[in-house]
Scaffold this active site. Structure first.
Site, PDB file in Angstrom:
ATOM      1  N   ASP A 222     -32.081  -9.814  -0.270  1.00  0.00           N
ATOM      2  CA  ASP A 222     -30.630  -9.869  -0.259  1.00  0.00           C
ATOM      3  C   ASP A 222     -30.251 -11.280   0.196  1.00  0.00           C
ATOM      4  OD1 ASP A 222     -27.889  -9.134  -0.165  1.00  0.00           O
ATOM      5  OD2 ASP A 222     -28.078  -8.640   1.956  1.00  0.00           O
TER       6      ASP A 222
ATOM      7  N   ASP B 224     -26.606 -12.454   1.767  1.00  0.00           N
ATOM      8  CA  ASP B 224     -25.774 -12.445   2.968  1.00  0.00           C
ATOM      9  C   ASP B 224     -26.395 -11.576   4.054  1.00  0.00           C
ATOM     10  OD1 ASP B 224     -23.831 -14.061   1.772  1.00  0.00           O
ATOM     11  OD2 ASP B 224     -22.856 -12.340   0.850  1.00  0.00           O
TER      12      ASP B 224
ATOM     13  N   ASP C  36     -30.381  -6.254   5.264  1.00  0.00           N
ATOM     14  CA  ASP C  36     -29.901  -6.302   6.644  1.00  0.00           C
ATOM     15  C   ASP C  36     -28.911  -5.201   6.966  1.00  0.00           C
ATOM     16  OD1 ASP C  36     -27.865  -7.670   4.975  1.00  0.00           O
ATOM     17  OD2 ASP C  36     -26.873  -7.966   6.902  1.00  0.00           O
TER      18      ASP C  36
END
Length: 317
Positions: free
Chosen positions: A56, A58, A248
């Site tokens: 990922d 961000d 995250d």
């Protein structure tokens, strides 16, 4: 994160008269793939990989969520958004909820106005006060233009503040050096926003070695829908069970597991309280570097014991 107050002063000042409700062309669903890796691995074509490591952007490559929040608030302020006379502003606590609930910036704004406030805002366009949009077309136009303005503000912040999270570049370089492992980035953010982040954090040479890069503009459904990861596996011509995703947030975890992939969570202060294991995470660590995450510790057990093997044994939380 370094102090961003001086830069935000500039961003807010620059945005004060920048909002204009002009049509923004929507992107059709398409998939962006970057150039092949360097000449040392040109033979590594889709279908020839044993495994894949997908990041990922961000929150994983860089902690950007606070910059996103500040850019949204700057765009809201520039447009003088108000609901029932109250300015629209997203707090840290509320944005933490948004990023763990909704994928994609436009979806976050729709969620806010449809589910949180229950009403779309009034706004100012070219110095003229406008009533809240009533039709779906008017609402979409407002969201599209807010997102476009927010992206420009965000790119200014990224140029000043972008620093990779510890260990992510090292892990990516390990994977890029292994011709048996495909490397990709899958982000729900817009192409304009992610491209800026990747340019600043990865650099052109490393970015051009990625085997696949799929962004929010490229798919019709965003995380937590698994489509973005399903599409990545299809493009790489690899079984999803042979892919490990680094995420995250809860939204990203659900997307990865929904696609049938393993998921390693590197959580942030905004997401550390989430029950990732309860949602099926295969491992979680606070930082890749501090936890000692390496390519061998991810894929070594899988190579030795099969696809059901436990990863990051002895170092995960």
């Amino acid at each position: 994160m370094r102090c961003i107050a001086p830069l935000m002063t500039v961003v807010f000042a620059a945005s004060a008269s920048a909002f204009s409700l002009n049509p923004v062309p929507s992107s059709s669903a398409r998939t962006t793939t970057f150039a092949p890796r360097s000449t040392t691995s040109l033979q590594a074509k889709p279908g020839s990989f044993d495994y894949a490591l997908i990041f990922d952007c961000d929150g994983v490559i860089i902690e950007t969520e606070e910059l996103h929040r500040l850019a949204y608030n700057a765009a809201f302020k520039a447009a003088n958004l108000q609901v029932d006379g109250n300015p629209v502003e997203w707090t840290n606590e509320y944005y933490d909820i948004l990023q763990n609930t909704v994928g994609g910036g436009k979806n976050k704004m729709f969620f806010h106005f449809r589910s949180t406030t229950g009403a779309f805002p009034s706004f100012v366009q070219d110095g003229k006060s406008e009533s809240p949009p009533q039709t779906e077309e008017e609402q979409q136009a407002l969201i599209d233009n807010l997102q476009a303005h927010k992206t420009e503000l965000y790119k200014d912040l990224i140029a000043e503040e972008a620093t990779p999270r510890p260990g992510v570049i090292e892990l990516m370089d390990e994977a890029l050096a292994d011709p048996a492992i495909a490397v990709g980035v899958c982000s729900a953010s817009t192409k304009a926003a992610v491209t800026k982040v990747l340019d600043v954090t990865l650099g052109k040479e490393r970015r051009d070695k990625l085997n696949v890069c799929i962004l929010g503009d490229d798919v019709s459904k965003l995380k937590p829908d698994p489509l973005i990861y399903v599409t990545a596996a299809e493009r790489l011509q690899i079984d999803p069970s042979k892919c490990v995703v680094v995420e995250d947030s809860m939204v990203g975890l659900r997307a990865a597991k929904g696609a049938g992939m393993k998921c390693l969570i590197t959580y942030t202060k905004s997401t550390e309280g989430e029950d990732f294991y309860g949602e099926g995470a295969d491992a979680k660590v606070p930082e890749l570097a501090s936890a000692g995450v390496t390519l061998e510790k991810i894929f070594g057990p899988i190579k030795e014991n099969g696809l059901e093997a436990e990863i990051l044994v002895g170092i995960k939380d």
